[in-house]
Scaffold this motif. Structure first.
Motif, PDB file in Angstrom:
ATOM      1  N   SER A  61       0.720  -1.782   0.008  1.00 19.10           N
ATOM      2  CA  SER A  61      -0.138  -0.283   0.147  1.00 19.10           C
ATOM      3  C   SER A  61       0.988   1.000   0.416  1.00 19.10           C
ATOM      4  CB  SER A  61      -1.073   0.073   1.509  1.00 19.10           C
ATOM      5  OG  SER A  61       0.155  -0.324   1.987  1.00 19.10           O
ATOM      6  N   THR A  62       2.169   0.961  -0.058  1.00 22.48           N
ATOM      7  CA  THR A  62       3.069   2.371   0.318  1.00 22.48           C
ATOM      8  C   THR A  62       4.073   1.932  -1.030  1.00 22.48           C
ATOM      9  OG1 THR A  62       4.380   1.950   1.721  1.00 22.48           O
ATOM     10  CG2 THR A  62       2.616   2.441   2.926  1.00 22.48           C
ATOM     11  N   ASP A  63       5.096   2.993  -0.866  1.00 21.91           N
ATOM     12  CA  ASP A  63       6.204   2.252  -1.722  1.00 21.91           C
ATOM     13  C   ASP A  63       6.980   1.363  -0.988  1.00 21.91           C
ATOM     14  OD1 ASP A  63       7.661   3.862   0.727  1.00 21.91           O
ATOM     15  OD2 ASP A  63       8.705   5.309  -0.932  1.00 21.91           O
ATOM     16  N   ALA A  79      -5.268  -4.036   3.496  1.00 23.80           N
ATOM     17  CA  ALA A  79      -6.652  -3.099   2.188  1.00 23.80           C
ATOM     18  C   ALA A  79      -5.909  -1.799   1.930  1.00 23.80           C
ATOM     19  CB  ALA A  79      -7.920  -3.624   2.829  1.00 23.80           C
ATOM     20  N   GLY A  80      -5.300  -0.818   2.123  1.00 22.09           N
ATOM     21  CA  GLY A  80      -5.541   0.420   2.117  1.00 22.09           C
ATOM     22  C   GLY A  80      -6.290   1.013   3.235  1.00 22.09           C
ATOM     23  N   ARG A 120      -4.321  -2.666  -5.628  1.00 23.18           N
ATOM     24  CA  ARG A 120      -4.918  -3.198  -6.130  1.00 23.18           C
ATOM     25  C   ARG A 120      -3.888  -4.565  -6.429  1.00 23.18           C
ATOM     26  NH1 ARG A 120      -8.862  -1.818  -9.662  1.00 23.18           N
ATOM     27  NH2 ARG A 120      -8.010  -3.415 -11.322  1.00 23.18           N
ATOM     28  N   ILE A 121      -2.695  -3.828  -6.744  1.00 25.76           N
ATOM     29  CA  ILE A 121      -1.497  -5.535  -7.080  1.00 25.76           C
ATOM     30  C   ILE A 121      -1.761  -6.285  -6.060  1.00 25.76           C
ATOM     31  CG2 ILE A 121       0.662  -6.085  -7.095  1.00 25.76           C
ATOM     32  CD1 ILE A 121       1.335  -3.895  -8.373  1.00 25.76           C
ATOM     33  N   GLY A 122      -1.364  -5.839  -3.775  1.00 21.72           N
ATOM     34  CA  GLY A 122      -1.224  -6.797  -3.837  1.00 21.72           C
ATOM     35  C   GLY A 122      -2.636  -7.596  -3.224  1.00 21.72           C
ATOM     36  N   GLY A 180      -5.355 -15.055  -5.699  1.00 19.92           N
ATOM     37  CA  GLY A 180      -4.859 -15.959  -6.893  1.00 19.92           C
ATOM     38  C   GLY A 180      -4.652 -16.371  -5.405  1.00 19.92           C
ATOM     39  N   LEU A 181      -3.507 -16.050  -5.082  1.00 16.75           N
ATOM     40  CA  LEU A 181      -2.743 -17.141  -4.318  1.00 16.75           C
ATOM     41  C   LEU A 181      -4.632 -17.812  -3.076  1.00 16.75           C
ATOM     42  CD1 LEU A 181       0.062 -15.275  -2.502  1.00 16.75           C
ATOM     43  CD2 LEU A 181      -0.230 -17.155  -4.708  1.00 16.75           C
ATOM     44  N   ALA A 182      -4.602 -17.483  -2.607  1.00 17.73           N
ATOM     45  CA  ALA A 182      -5.816 -17.687  -1.438  1.00 17.73           C
ATOM     46  C   ALA A 182      -6.627 -18.365  -2.605  1.00 17.73           C
ATOM     47  CB  ALA A 182      -6.886 -16.549  -0.881  1.00 17.73           C
ATOM     48  N   PHE A 183      -7.604 -18.101  -3.760  1.00 16.35           N
ATOM     49  CA  PHE A 183      -8.313 -19.111  -4.586  1.00 16.35           C
ATOM     50  C   PHE A 183      -7.421 -20.611  -5.072  1.00 16.35           C
ATOM     51  CE2 PHE A 183      -9.757 -20.693  -8.674  1.00 16.35           C
ATOM     52  CZ  PHE A 183     -10.936 -20.963  -8.428  1.00 16.35           C
ATOM     53  N   GLY A 184      -5.992 -20.612  -5.253  1.00 16.81           N
ATOM     54  CA  GLY A 184      -5.565 -21.452  -5.821  1.00 16.81           C
ATOM     55  C   GLY A 184      -5.314 -22.745  -4.556  1.00 16.81           C
TER      56      GLY A 184
END
Length: 231
Positions: free
Chosen positions: A9-11, A63-64, A72-74, A80-84
Protein backbone atom coordinates in the motif's frame (compact mmCIF):
# COMPACT_ATOMS: atom_id res chain seq x y z
CA UNK A 1 -2.12 -21.42 12.67
CA UNK A 2 0.12 -20.50 9.74
CA UNK A 3 -0.65 -17.35 7.80
CA UNK A 4 0.91 -15.23 5.10
CA UNK A 5 0.60 -11.44 5.26
CA UNK A 6 1.59 -8.91 2.63
CA UNK A 7 1.47 -5.16 2.09
CA UNK A 8 2.00 -3.06 -1.03
CA UNK A 9 0.00 0.00 0.00
CA UNK A 10 3.04 2.31 0.18
CA UNK A 11 6.33 2.44 -1.70
CA UNK A 12 7.48 -0.46 0.48
CA UNK A 13 6.86 -4.06 -0.50
CA UNK A 14 6.51 -6.30 2.56
CA UNK A 15 5.78 -9.96 3.26
CA UNK A 16 5.56 -11.89 6.53
CA UNK A 17 4.93 -15.60 7.09
CA UNK A 18 4.20 -16.54 10.68
CA UNK A 19 2.19 -18.30 13.34
CA UNK A 20 2.28 -15.66 16.05
CA UNK A 21 5.30 -17.10 17.80
CA UNK A 22 7.68 -16.32 14.96
CA UNK A 23 7.53 -14.20 11.82
CA UNK A 24 9.66 -14.58 8.72
CA UNK A 25 9.81 -11.15 7.12
CA UNK A 26 10.91 -9.75 3.79
CA UNK A 27 10.79 -5.99 3.18
CA UNK A 28 12.25 -3.64 0.62
CA UNK A 29 11.55 -0.22 -0.80
CA UNK A 30 10.15 -1.16 -4.18
CA UNK A 31 8.84 2.17 -5.45
CA UNK A 32 6.67 1.15 -8.38
CA UNK A 33 8.19 -2.33 -8.58
CA UNK A 34 5.68 -4.17 -6.41
CA UNK A 35 4.47 -6.37 -9.24
CA UNK A 36 8.01 -7.60 -9.92
CA UNK A 37 9.13 -8.01 -6.30
CA UNK A 38 6.10 -9.30 -4.40
CA UNK A 39 5.97 -12.94 -5.54
CA UNK A 40 9.75 -13.54 -5.16
CA UNK A 41 9.55 -12.08 -1.66
CA UNK A 42 6.63 -14.38 -0.82
CA UNK A 43 8.65 -17.35 -2.03
CA UNK A 44 11.63 -16.26 0.10
CA UNK A 45 9.58 -15.78 3.28
CA UNK A 46 7.85 -19.16 2.87
CA UNK A 47 11.15 -20.88 2.17
CA UNK A 48 12.66 -19.43 5.33
CA UNK A 49 9.65 -20.64 7.31
CA UNK A 50 9.92 -24.06 5.70
CA UNK A 51 6.35 -23.87 4.40
CA UNK A 52 4.65 -24.18 1.06
CA UNK A 53 1.46 -22.40 0.05
CA UNK A 54 -0.50 -25.56 0.82
CA UNK A 55 0.62 -25.32 4.47
CA UNK A 56 -1.12 -21.98 4.99
CA UNK A 57 -4.33 -21.56 6.97
CA UNK A 58 -5.02 -17.98 5.93
CA UNK A 59 -3.80 -14.98 3.99
CA UNK A 60 -3.98 -11.30 4.98
CA UNK A 61 -3.19 -8.18 2.99
CA UNK A 62 -3.00 -4.44 3.50
CA UNK A 63 -6.28 -3.28 2.00
CA UNK A 64 -5.68 0.47 2.01
CA UNK A 65 -5.99 3.34 2.00
CA UNK A 66 -2.75 4.02 0.19
CA UNK A 67 -1.31 3.73 -3.29
CA UNK A 68 -4.15 2.84 -5.67
CA UNK A 69 -1.94 0.70 -7.91
CA UNK A 70 -0.10 -0.89 -5.00
CA UNK A 71 -3.31 -1.86 -3.24
CA UNK A 72 -4.68 -3.44 -6.41
CA UNK A 73 -1.51 -5.48 -6.83
CA UNK A 74 -1.60 -6.69 -3.23
CA UNK A 75 -5.28 -7.55 -3.39
CA UNK A 76 -4.90 -9.34 -6.71
CA UNK A 77 -1.99 -11.47 -5.54
CA UNK A 78 -3.78 -12.28 -2.28
CA UNK A 79 -6.90 -13.32 -4.17
CA UNK A 80 -4.95 -15.46 -6.62
CA UNK A 81 -2.96 -17.30 -3.97
CA UNK A 82 -5.95 -17.79 -1.69
CA UNK A 83 -8.10 -19.10 -4.55
CA UNK A 84 -5.44 -21.60 -5.55
CA UNK A 85 -5.06 -22.85 -1.96
CA UNK A 86 -8.76 -22.57 -1.03
CA UNK A 87 -7.94 -20.57 2.11
CA UNK A 88 -9.66 -17.60 3.74
CA UNK A 89 -8.55 -14.00 3.35
CA UNK A 90 -8.66 -11.03 5.73
CA UNK A 91 -8.28 -7.47 4.45
CA UNK A 92 -6.55 -5.34 7.08
CA UNK A 93 -6.86 -1.53 6.93
CA UNK A 94 -3.50 0.08 6.30
CA UNK A 95 -4.00 2.72 8.99
CA UNK A 96 -4.80 0.05 11.60
CA UNK A 97 -1.54 -1.68 10.65
CA UNK A 98 0.32 1.58 11.33
CA UNK A 99 -1.25 1.71 14.80
CA UNK A 100 -0.18 -1.89 15.44
CA UNK A 101 3.36 -1.19 14.27
CA UNK A 102 3.49 1.90 16.51
CA UNK A 103 2.40 -0.24 19.45
CA UNK A 104 4.96 -2.94 18.68
CA UNK A 105 7.82 -0.48 18.13
CA UNK A 106 6.95 2.29 20.60
CA UNK A 107 4.36 0.84 22.98
CA UNK A 108 1.79 3.49 22.02
CA UNK A 109 -1.81 2.56 22.75
CA UNK A 110 -3.67 5.65 21.49
CA UNK A 111 -2.56 6.49 17.97
CA UNK A 112 -3.65 8.89 15.26
CA UNK A 113 -2.35 7.36 12.04
CA UNK A 114 -1.70 9.58 9.05
CA UNK A 115 -0.39 8.89 5.53
CA UNK A 116 0.43 11.42 2.84
CA UNK A 117 -2.33 10.97 0.25
CA UNK A 118 -0.81 13.38 -2.29
CA UNK A 119 -3.00 16.08 -3.86
CA UNK A 120 -2.51 18.11 -0.65
CA UNK A 121 -4.52 15.56 1.35
CA UNK A 122 -3.88 12.91 3.98
CA UNK A 123 -5.38 9.57 4.91
CA UNK A 124 -6.07 9.47 8.64
CA UNK A 125 -7.67 7.34 11.31
CA UNK A 126 -7.57 6.99 15.11
CA UNK A 127 -7.15 3.81 17.14
CA UNK A 128 -7.13 3.07 20.88
CA UNK A 129 -5.93 -0.20 22.35
CA UNK A 130 -8.22 -2.01 24.78
CA UNK A 131 -6.53 -5.06 26.29
CA UNK A 132 -5.14 -7.05 23.37
CA UNK A 133 -7.38 -5.48 20.75
CA UNK A 134 -7.72 -2.17 18.94
CA UNK A 135 -10.83 -0.02 18.92
CA UNK A 136 -11.41 2.20 15.91
CA UNK A 137 -12.14 5.68 17.24
CA UNK A 138 -12.18 7.44 13.87
CA UNK A 139 -12.60 5.44 10.67
CA UNK A 140 -10.14 5.95 7.79
CA UNK A 141 -10.84 9.11 5.85
CA UNK A 142 -9.14 11.36 3.32
CA UNK A 143 -9.04 15.14 3.18
CA UNK A 144 -6.93 18.28 3.60
CA UNK A 145 -4.68 18.07 6.67
CA UNK A 146 -6.15 21.27 8.09
CA UNK A 147 -9.52 19.51 8.38
CA UNK A 148 -8.21 16.89 10.81
CA UNK A 149 -9.44 17.26 14.38
CA UNK A 150 -8.33 15.48 17.57
CA UNK A 151 -10.45 12.49 18.69
CA UNK A 152 -13.31 13.50 20.95
CA UNK A 153 -12.00 11.38 23.83
CA UNK A 154 -10.02 11.97 26.99
CA UNK A 155 -6.34 11.16 27.24
CA UNK A 156 -3.19 11.86 25.28
CA UNK A 157 -2.54 10.70 21.72
CA UNK A 158 0.56 9.90 19.68
CA UNK A 159 0.92 10.28 15.92
CA UNK A 160 2.37 7.79 13.45
CA UNK A 161 2.85 7.77 9.70
CA UNK A 162 4.51 9.82 6.99
CA UNK A 163 1.65 12.33 6.89
CA UNK A 164 3.31 13.96 9.88
CA UNK A 165 6.53 14.54 7.95
CA UNK A 166 4.62 15.88 4.95
CA UNK A 167 2.67 18.24 7.23
CA UNK A 168 4.76 18.89 10.38
CA UNK A 169 2.28 21.41 11.82
CA UNK A 170 -0.27 18.63 12.31
CA UNK A 171 1.41 17.38 15.48
CA UNK A 172 1.00 20.69 17.26
CA UNK A 173 -2.50 21.34 15.98
CA UNK A 174 -3.67 17.89 17.14
CA UNK A 175 -1.89 18.33 20.50
CA UNK A 176 0.00 15.06 20.13
CA UNK A 177 2.37 14.02 22.89
CA UNK A 178 4.71 12.12 20.56
CA UNK A 179 5.09 11.66 16.82
CA UNK A 180 7.02 9.15 14.72
CA UNK A 181 6.62 9.85 11.02
CA UNK A 182 8.82 6.87 10.12
CA UNK A 183 6.24 4.31 11.26
CA UNK A 184 4.64 2.57 8.28
CA UNK A 185 2.33 -0.36 7.69
CA UNK A 186 4.29 -3.60 7.78
CA UNK A 187 3.38 -7.13 6.77
CA UNK A 188 4.14 -8.32 10.28
CA UNK A 189 1.70 -5.80 11.77
CA UNK A 190 -0.94 -6.94 9.28
CA UNK A 191 -0.29 -10.54 10.25
CA UNK A 192 -0.50 -9.73 13.96
CA UNK A 193 -3.88 -8.07 13.46
CA UNK A 194 -5.21 -10.85 11.23
CA UNK A 195 -4.07 -13.87 13.22
CA UNK A 196 -6.58 -13.65 16.12
CA UNK A 197 -9.33 -12.99 13.60
CA UNK A 198 -8.44 -16.16 11.73
CA UNK A 199 -8.40 -18.08 15.02
CA UNK A 200 -11.89 -16.71 15.72
CA UNK A 201 -13.10 -18.11 12.41
CA UNK A 202 -13.15 -14.87 10.45
CA UNK A 203 -12.06 -14.46 6.86
CA UNK A 204 -13.75 -14.49 3.47
CA UNK A 205 -13.32 -16.49 0.25
CA UNK A 206 -10.77 -15.12 -2.20
CA UNK A 207 -13.35 -13.52 -4.50
CA UNK A 208 -14.85 -11.55 -1.60
CA UNK A 209 -11.55 -9.99 -0.50
CA UNK A 210 -11.76 -6.32 -1.48
CA UNK A 211 -9.54 -3.23 -1.15
CA UNK A 212 -10.49 -0.32 1.09
CA UNK A 213 -10.71 2.72 -1.18
CA UNK A 214 -11.18 5.89 0.85
CA UNK A 215 -10.48 8.09 -2.14
CA UNK A 216 -12.50 7.00 -5.15
CA UNK A 217 -10.90 9.34 -7.63
CA UNK A 218 -8.17 7.53 -9.55
CA UNK A 219 -7.18 9.95 -12.34
CA UNK A 220 -5.84 13.48 -12.62
CA UNK A 221 -6.64 16.19 -15.13
CA UNK A 222 -3.88 17.31 -17.50
CA UNK A 223 -3.53 20.56 -15.57
CA UNK A 224 -3.15 18.69 -12.30
CA UNK A 225 -0.48 16.41 -13.74
CA UNK A 226 1.35 19.42 -15.18
CA UNK A 227 1.24 20.99 -11.70
CA UNK A 228 3.02 17.94 -10.27
CA UNK A 229 0.10 16.45 -8.35
CA UNK A 230 0.03 12.70 -7.77
CA UNK A 231 -2.63 10.28 -6.62
Amino acid sequence: MRILALDTSTDWCAVAAGDGARWHVREERAGRGHSERLVPMIDAALAEAGWSLSDLDGLAFGAGPGSFTGIRIGCGVAQGLAFGCAIRVIAVPTLAAIAQEAFRARGWQRVITCLDARMREVYAGSYARAGTEWREIAAPTVGPPQHLVPPATDGSWAGAGNGFSAYPALATRLALTEVDASVRPTARAIGELALPRFVAGEGVPAAAALPLYVRHRVALTTAERDAGLRL
